[in-house]
Design a protein around this motif. Structure first.
Motif, short mmCIF file in Angstrom:
data_model
loop_
_atom_site.label_atom_id
_atom_site.label_comp_id
_atom_site.label_asym_id
_atom_site.label_seq_id
_atom_site.Cartn_x
_atom_site.Cartn_y
_atom_site.Cartn_z
N LYS A 1 1.07 -1.34 0.18
CA LYS A 1 0.54 0.16 0.42
C LYS A 1 0.84 1.26 0.37
O LYS A 1 2.00 1.40 0.11
N VAL A 2 0.19 2.59 -0.49
CA VAL A 2 1.32 3.27 -0.77
C VAL A 2 0.65 4.65 0.29
O VAL A 2 -0.74 5.05 0.30
N VAL A 3 1.37 4.83 1.40
CA VAL A 3 1.17 6.05 1.93
C VAL A 3 2.01 7.54 2.17
O VAL A 3 3.33 6.67 2.28
N LEU A 4 1.64 8.08 1.58
CA LEU A 4 2.05 9.29 1.08
C LEU A 4 2.26 10.77 2.32
O LEU A 4 1.09 11.15 2.61
N TYR A 5 3.32 10.97 2.51
CA TYR A 5 3.16 12.32 3.69
C TYR A 5 2.56 13.19 2.46
O TYR A 5 2.26 13.13 1.71
N VAL A 6 2.29 13.86 3.11
CA VAL A 6 0.85 15.04 2.76
C VAL A 6 2.41 16.27 1.78
O VAL A 6 1.68 17.14 1.50
N ASN A 7 3.36 16.18 2.89
CA ASN A 7 4.37 17.69 1.57
C ASN A 7 4.71 16.38 0.30
O ASN A 7 6.04 16.09 0.33
N VAL B 1 -2.32 11.51 -6.38
CA VAL B 1 -3.75 10.87 -6.99
C VAL B 1 -2.78 9.15 -7.05
O VAL B 1 -4.18 8.21 -7.08
N HIS B 2 -1.15 8.99 -6.96
CA HIS B 2 -0.94 6.86 -6.58
C HIS B 2 -1.11 6.81 -5.41
O HIS B 2 -0.69 5.67 -5.01
N ALA B 3 -1.95 7.43 -3.99
CA ALA B 3 -1.43 7.05 -2.94
C ALA B 3 -3.12 6.21 -2.56
O ALA B 3 -3.85 6.48 -2.57
N ASP B 4 -2.53 5.15 -1.68
CA ASP B 4 -3.52 5.22 -1.20
C ASP B 4 -4.05 5.71 0.74
O ASP B 4 -5.11 5.57 0.92
N CYS B 5 -3.55 6.65 0.72
CA CYS B 5 -3.98 7.08 2.27
C CYS B 5 -2.86 8.19 2.36
O CYS B 5 -1.86 7.76 2.07
N ILE B 6 -2.65 9.63 2.64
CA ILE B 6 -2.37 10.41 2.71
C ILE B 6 -2.13 10.87 4.37
O ILE B 6 -3.15 9.90 4.95
N CYS B 7 -0.67 10.90 4.71
CA CYS B 7 -0.44 11.26 6.28
C CYS B 7 -0.16 12.72 6.27
O CYS B 7 0.06 13.40 5.83
N THR B 8 -0.12 12.94 7.90
CA THR B 8 1.09 13.55 8.24
C THR B 8 1.74 13.43 9.69
O THR B 8 1.40 12.27 9.90
N SER B 9 2.72 14.32 9.69
CA SER B 9 3.62 13.62 10.85
C SER B 9 2.91 13.84 12.19
O SER B 9 2.98 12.91 12.91
#
Ligand code: 13P
Ligand code: SF4
Length: 302
Positions: free
Chosen positions: A105-111, A118-126
């Motif tokens: 799964k792809v988790v991308l930092y909001v940065n 578009v290609h992430a399963d979920c965004i995250c922040t710190s």
């Protein structure tokens, strides 16, 4: 001051709100409707009924506000406020990594840029990275672009964390070194050490607390200590001193300044509101896809 009055009048006339990140200049924190970390600002942007949002923060933050509010006008006072870390993840590299790890799964930092989201399963922040990673339905996570936040998450999960790109970082936090921290601890031996997860691993390892910018503020408020060494961009100390006048705050490194956050000024906020420049908008095709992993993050961090 005349300019503050003018901003207040324009806000009323245009039904606008000002959202400001914890790192921006103190005078902007003072006039903002909300001052917060990336997660709080994304939440405020999704909840507002204002017609115009003036975003005092870097590009990806304003972009996230616009993705969440495609029918509102999101303005950024200085168009040059571009986060270098967000530029470090190339969409092509992410697509290649997904091909190499089809079950991850792809988790991308909001940065990150909207095209990458578009290609992430979920965004995250710190503020929620470990929680989001642990909520994913796979034992392998492609995580990027920050290698240091990735290392922090690795210590809070059993999942395998694969960094994309191999080495993304924040140039501002990279300047906070272990030797800075050792020196600062010698100068203030009784102070607690509170740092951001974008700091390098050896700095994180010496901290009493690791948290998002607003998490750092909360920790200092609840701690019994009255002196703190702060390992993040120096602008956060303005908010800390304002909200906790009886406590003492020292930066681990005076040179931890994010130049892009400092680009916004009262004059530029006033001009952005008056002339309704510079609008941040992503193409509809990207907005429609990028909103999904952002909404998933907001749902998972309620
Ligand atoms: P926070 O979400 O913790 O405020 O961090 C944002 C950021 O860009 C830190 O450099
Ligand atoms: Fe980007 Fe670092 Fe500035 Fe945060 S402090 S906005 S990660 S360059």
């Amino acid at each position: 001051m005349q300019i503050i009055e003018s901003i207040a009048n324009l806000k009323e006339e245009k039904n606008a709100i000002i959202l400001a990140h914890n790192y921006v200049r103190g005078e902007l924190q003072d006039i903002a409707d909300v001052v917060g970390d990336s997660l709080e600002l994304a939440r405020s942007a999704s909840a507002t009924d204002a017609s115009v949002i003036v975003f005092c923060g870097v590009d990806f933050m304003a972009e996230t506000a616009s993705i969440l509010n495609p029918d509102k006008k999101v303005l950024i006072p200085d168009i040059g406020s571009i986060c270098p870390m967000a530029q470090m993840l190339m969409v092509e590299d992410l697509i290649e990594a997904k091909k190499a790890h089809p079950d991850a799964k792809v988790v991308l930092y909001v940065n990150t840029l909207a095209e990458a989201k578009v290609h992430a399963d979920c965004i995250c922040t710190s503020a929620n990275a470990d929680r989001i990673v642990n909520a994913m339905e796979s034992d392998t996570i492609l995580f990027g672009p920050d290698i240091n936040l990735g290392n922090y998450v690795r210590k809070h999960t059993d999942k395998k964390i694969i960094p994309v790109p191999a080495y993304g970082l924040c140039p501002t936090h990279h300047q906070i070194t272990l030797s800075d921290l050792i020196k600062a601890k010698k100068a203030h031996p009784g102070a607690e050490v509170v740092v951001h997860p974008e700091c390098v691993e050896e700095v994180q390892d010496m901290a009493d607390q690791i948290a998002s910018t607003s998490g750092m503020v909360k920790y200092c408020k609840h701690s019994d200590a009255d002196e703190f060494l702060i390992g993040t961009e120096v602008g956060l100390i303005y908010r800390m001193k304002k909200e906790m006048p009886d406590k003492k705050f020292y930066p681990v490194s005076e040179s931890a300044v994010c130049p892009q956050m400092k680009m916004h000024t009262l004059e530029k906020v006033e001009r952005a509101l008056r002339e309704e420049i510079f609008e941040v908008k992503v193409p509809e095709m990207i907005q429609k896809e990028a909103i999904k992993p952002i909404m998933r993050m907001l749902d998972l961090s309620k």
